[in-house]
Design a protein around this motif. Structure first.
Motif, short mmCIF file in Angstrom:
data_model
loop_
_atom_site.label_atom_id
_atom_site.label_comp_id
_atom_site.label_asym_id
_atom_site.label_seq_id
_atom_site.Cartn_x
_atom_site.Cartn_y
_atom_site.Cartn_z
N SER A 84 27.40 36.20 37.31
CA SER A 84 27.18 37.47 36.63
C SER A 84 28.42 38.35 36.79
CB SER A 84 25.98 38.19 37.23
OG SER A 84 26.26 38.61 38.56
N GLY A 85 28.51 39.36 35.92
CA GLY A 85 29.58 40.33 36.07
C GLY A 85 29.53 41.01 37.42
N LEU A 86 28.33 41.34 37.87
CA LEU A 86 28.17 41.99 39.16
C LEU A 86 28.67 41.10 40.29
CD1 LEU A 86 27.11 44.44 40.73
CD2 LEU A 86 24.87 43.31 40.81
N ALA A 87 28.39 39.80 40.23
CA ALA A 87 28.85 38.89 41.27
C ALA A 87 30.37 38.81 41.31
CB ALA A 87 28.27 37.49 41.04
N VAL A 88 31.01 38.80 40.15
CA VAL A 88 32.47 38.78 40.11
C VAL A 88 33.04 40.07 40.66
CG1 VAL A 88 34.49 38.58 38.62
CG2 VAL A 88 32.49 37.15 38.18
N ARG A 89 32.44 41.21 40.28
CA ARG A 89 32.93 42.50 40.80
C ARG A 89 32.78 42.58 42.31
NH1 ARG A 89 29.99 44.39 36.35
NH2 ARG A 89 28.45 45.50 37.61
N HIS A 90 31.65 42.12 42.83
CA HIS A 90 31.44 42.15 44.28
C HIS A 90 32.44 41.24 44.99
CE1 HIS A 90 27.07 43.86 44.55
NE2 HIS A 90 27.93 44.71 44.03
N ALA A 91 32.75 40.09 44.40
CA ALA A 91 33.74 39.20 45.01
C ALA A 91 35.11 39.86 45.07
CB ALA A 91 33.81 37.89 44.22
N ALA A 92 35.47 40.58 44.01
CA ALA A 92 36.74 41.31 44.03
C ALA A 92 36.69 42.43 45.06
CB ALA A 92 37.03 41.87 42.64
N ARG A 93 35.59 43.14 45.11
CA ARG A 93 35.44 44.27 46.04
C ARG A 93 35.54 43.81 47.49
NH1 ARG A 93 30.11 47.75 45.09
NH2 ARG A 93 30.97 47.57 42.97
N GLN A 94 35.03 42.63 47.76
CA GLN A 94 35.03 42.09 49.12
C GLN A 94 36.30 41.32 49.47
OE1 GLN A 94 31.43 39.80 48.89
NE2 GLN A 94 30.15 41.61 48.61
N GLY A 95 37.23 41.21 48.51
CA GLY A 95 38.48 40.51 48.76
C GLY A 95 38.38 39.01 48.66
N ARG A 96 37.26 38.49 48.14
CA ARG A 96 37.10 37.04 47.99
C ARG A 96 37.71 36.53 46.69
NH1 ARG A 96 32.33 35.56 46.97
NH2 ARG A 96 31.21 37.52 46.81
N LEU A 97 37.97 37.42 45.75
CA LEU A 97 38.58 37.05 44.47
C LEU A 97 39.79 37.93 44.26
CD1 LEU A 97 38.57 35.59 41.71
CD2 LEU A 97 37.07 37.43 40.86
N THR A 98 40.97 37.32 44.23
CA THR A 98 42.22 38.07 44.04
C THR A 98 43.07 37.48 42.92
OG1 THR A 98 43.36 36.72 45.73
CG2 THR A 98 42.30 38.76 46.48
N GLY A 99 42.53 36.49 42.21
CA GLY A 99 43.29 35.85 41.14
C GLY A 99 42.73 36.15 39.76
N HIS A 100 42.98 35.27 38.82
CA HIS A 100 42.56 35.52 37.44
C HIS A 100 41.07 35.26 37.26
CE1 HIS A 100 42.06 31.32 36.12
NE2 HIS A 100 43.14 31.02 36.82
N THR A 101 40.52 35.81 36.18
CA THR A 101 39.08 35.72 35.91
C THR A 101 38.77 34.86 34.68
OG1 THR A 101 39.20 37.79 34.66
CG2 THR A 101 38.57 37.94 36.98
N SER A 102 39.75 34.16 34.16
CA SER A 102 39.51 33.27 33.03
C SER A 102 38.49 32.21 33.42
CB SER A 102 40.81 32.59 32.60
OG SER A 102 40.58 31.65 31.57
N GLY A 103 37.47 32.04 32.56
CA GLY A 103 36.46 31.04 32.81
C GLY A 103 35.29 31.51 33.66
N LEU A 104 35.35 32.75 34.16
CA LEU A 104 34.25 33.27 34.99
C LEU A 104 33.28 34.08 34.13
CD1 LEU A 104 36.14 34.50 38.19
CD2 LEU A 104 35.12 32.26 37.74
N ALA A 105 32.03 34.15 34.56
CA ALA A 105 31.02 35.03 33.96
C ALA A 105 30.95 34.86 32.44
CB ALA A 105 31.28 36.48 34.34
N ARG A 106 30.49 33.71 32.03
CA ARG A 106 30.46 33.33 30.61
C ARG A 106 29.81 34.39 29.72
NH1 ARG A 106 27.69 28.79 31.19
NH2 ARG A 106 25.74 29.92 31.16
N GLU A 107 28.76 35.03 30.20
CA GLU A 107 27.98 35.93 29.35
C GLU A 107 28.57 37.33 29.23
OE1 GLU A 107 25.38 34.96 27.63
OE2 GLU A 107 25.38 32.94 28.47
N GLN A 108 29.46 37.71 30.16
CA GLN A 108 29.87 39.11 30.25
C GLN A 108 31.24 39.39 29.62
OE1 GLN A 108 27.76 38.04 32.92
NE2 GLN A 108 26.31 39.40 31.92
N VAL A 109 31.35 40.60 29.06
CA VAL A 109 32.60 41.07 28.48
C VAL A 109 33.58 41.41 29.59
CG1 VAL A 109 33.66 42.93 27.12
CG2 VAL A 109 31.45 41.96 26.42
N GLN A 110 34.83 40.99 29.43
CA GLN A 110 35.89 41.33 30.37
C GLN A 110 36.81 42.38 29.76
OE1 GLN A 110 37.72 38.26 32.67
NE2 GLN A 110 36.08 36.78 32.29
#
Length: 267
Positions: free
Chosen positions: A12-38
């Motif tokens: 979900s978009g929320l899961a990706v945002r939380h991963a970024a917020r927690q420092g677990r995601l620091t790279g590109h978001t291509s291919g993530l969260a199929r349903e959500q607008v980036q």
């Protein structure tokens, strides 16, 4: 102990945002969260925001606005619940007088009460429609960021903001390129149809193997390079305008919203 969930196209978009917020995601978001607008991010002082708003309005192809914040407000409720622009992008860029000075993963120490945020549609959003139609995307298959290039196509100036259009490129077979034009043309909120197909030299790109941003991918002999306007264009305008202070996303490291891709466009 529970494991940290793996991010993928079903996240979900929320899961990706939380991963970024927690420092677990620091790279590109291509291919993530199929349903959500980036979305691409630009943050400017209120004194510069009026000119930039007019720049987006005059250049809707590379700069399709999804939302604009109130000064000092790091939330955008129209784009998502539990969304914080200071922490929820995997990697940011900090600009001072048009020069890139840092790429932090958190903006809380830099945030100011006069900052206005702009979120601009991103082509990662239409990629899922292309994939659903059976159109292969090599950078997604290879887990890479999309290739992006500065062109010699000028954008329309507004105040201090001007510069070249930046484009993203995806190599496609001719039949897939025709279908891609049809599919992406339905979603002007995320750049719409391509701006160029074929010879990159015609738009000022000398070497496809050396993108200005992102990762190069091979163009096969039976493929056309297909170019879409790109939301990194404002970063070229920031470099030209040289505002005293600006924050953007790092190319490919997008804000993932709660908006649904399937609700974009007229379909």
């Amino acid at each position: 102990m529970s494991q940290t969930p793996v991010l993928d196209e079903a996240s979900s978009g929320l899961a990706v945002r939380h991963a970024a917020r927690q420092g677990r995601l620091t790279g590109h978001t291509s291919g993530l969260a199929r349903e959500q607008v980036q979305g691409n991010l630009v943050v400017l002082a209120a004194a510069d925001a009026g000119d930039f708003l007019r720049y987006c309005q005059r250049n809707p192809k590379p700069c399709p606005l999804l939302a604009v914040s109130e000064p000092g407000d790091p939330t955008l409720p129209t784009l998502g619940a539990d969304l914080d622009l200071r922490t929820d992008v995997p990697r940011y860029r900090v600009w001072r007088h048009g020069e890139l000075v840092a790429e932090p993963t958190d903006l809380r120490a830099l945030w100011r009460d006069d900052l206005v945020s702009f979120v601009i549609g991103c082509s990662f959003s239409f990629e899922h429609a292309l994939l659903a139609a059976g159109i292969p995307l090599r950078h997604v298959q290879q887990g890479r960021n999309v290739a992006m290039y500065r062109t010699h196509v000028a954008t329309q100036r507004a105040g201090a903001f001007f510069g070249p259009m930046v484009v993203s490129m995806r190599p496609l077979k001719a039949a897939d390129a025709i279908r891609a034009v049809q599919i992406t043309g339905r979603t002007p909120e995320v750049h719409g149809a391509p701006v160029h197909l074929g010879d990159p030299a015609l738009i000022g790109i000398a070497d496809l193997s050396r993108p200005d941003y992102g990762d190069a991918v091979e163009v096969m002999a039976d493929e056309l390079p297909v170019f879409w306007a790109c939301g990194v264009t404002p970063q070229a305008a920031v470099a030209a305008a040289r505002p005293a202070f600006c924050i953007t996303h790092a190319p490919g490291a997008m804000l993932v919203t709660d908006l649904l891709n399937r609700r974009l466009g007229s379909a």
